[in-house]
Design an enzyme around this catalytic site. Structure first.
Site, PDB file in Angstrom:
ATOM      1  N   TYR A   1       9.806  -3.822   2.670  1.00 23.99           N
ATOM      2  CA  TYR A   1       8.745  -4.552   1.985  1.00 23.99           C
ATOM      3  C   TYR A   1       8.241  -5.678   2.881  1.00 23.99           C
ATOM      4  O   TYR A   1       9.014  -6.552   3.284  1.00 23.99           O
ATOM      5  CB  TYR A   1       9.236  -5.120   0.658  1.00 23.99           C
TER       6      TYR A   1
ATOM      7  N   HIS B   1       1.902  -5.940  -0.801  1.00 27.45           N
ATOM      8  CA  HIS B   1       0.839  -6.256  -1.746  1.00 27.45           C
ATOM      9  C   HIS B   1      -0.258  -7.032  -1.015  1.00 27.45           C
ATOM     10  O   HIS B   1       0.023  -7.869  -0.156  1.00 27.45           O
ATOM     11  CB  HIS B   1       1.371  -7.099  -2.909  1.00 27.45           C
TER      12      HIS B   1
END
Length: 253
Positions: free
Chosen positions: A171, A210
């Site tokens: 991530y 994101h």
């Protein structure tokens, strides 16, 4: 009416002050620009600017027209000089961690906690600092987490009775480069380093991150380098607007 041109020293000082103001307004990282980036630029360009205005005074040419022409030439010279330097990458450690903290405070609208920075030093994490001409100009921070964790909402509780996962995802928490250095390929090299790090671990299946939905530049950058958009995550950000984010994925295997 006859107009008298100012002495070259005055013309030089005025133009240099205007250049400094324009440079700082152009770059959003105002404080970092004033104390770190700008002095190097001024030292390199000051002799040339002084020669320009001395010649201009002697030739009695138009100050305003020449100023615009020389400003464009000066910017081109800086970009040309920048391309000749090498960018060095180093893994984040306890010594370089304060530099990462300072960069993040300039680059991102959110403030990260002390736990976030301590986590960058944990084994198995991927965090790098980019140095250009001995100046810290960019950083990336990634963490390894169970596959699918990024797809969960904040209200989803982790089941500690579940089996230990054998597949993971990397991530990408942060990736940022200071505005004056965003045309040197540093972001691309950051991504390349992260992909190589993840690919060496057979258990890491993908890289995810994101992106705020109105950050068109970031979306173009990631799509250009192989990421695809999975979905919109409503209200992902808690203290900034817009609060929605895209979830992006780079599939490794």
């Amino acid at each position: 009416m006859h107009s008298t041109l100012p002495p070259p020293e005055i013309a030089f000082n005025v133009a240099l002050r205007q250049y400094i103001i324009a440079f700082c307004i152009y770059h959003t990282s105002f404080i970092y620009t004033i104390y770190i980036i700008l002095p190097e630029r001024v030292r390199r360009l000051a002799p040339r600017l002084y020669r320009v205005f001395s010649r201009h005074h002697r030739d009695h040419t138009s100050a305003s027209a020449l100023s615009a022409e020389e400003a464009s030439a000066a910017v081109a010279e800086m970009q040309e000089t920048a391309s000749g330097h090498q960018v060095q990458f180093q893994m984040v450690d306890a010594i370089t961690l304060p530099k990462v903290r300072n960069l993040n405070s300039v680059l991102f609208p959110v403030r990260y906690s002390g736990a976030f920075y301590k986590g960058l030093l944990h084994p198995g994490q991927f965090s790098q600092l980019a140095q250009y001409n001995n100046i810290s100009v960019g950083t990336i921070a990634c963490r390894s987490q169970p596959l699918g964790f990024a797809d969960c909402s904040f209200t989803t509780m982790f089941d500690y009775n579940s089996p230990v996962p054998d597949k993971f995802e990397l991530y990408m928490m942060t990736l940022g480069v200071l505005a004056p250095y965003r045309r040197l390929g540093i972001g691309r090299l950051f991504l390349q380093n992260a992909v190589e790090f993840a690919f060496r671990d057979q258990n890491i299946v993908r890289i995810v991150l994101h992106v705020q939905i109105d950050n068109d530049d970031a979306l173009r950058f990631y799509h250009k380098h192989g990421f695809s958009t999975l979905r919109i995550v409503p209200h992902y950000y808690k203290n900034i607007e817009p609060s929605d984010a895209y979830l992006l994925e780079y599939r490794l295997r």
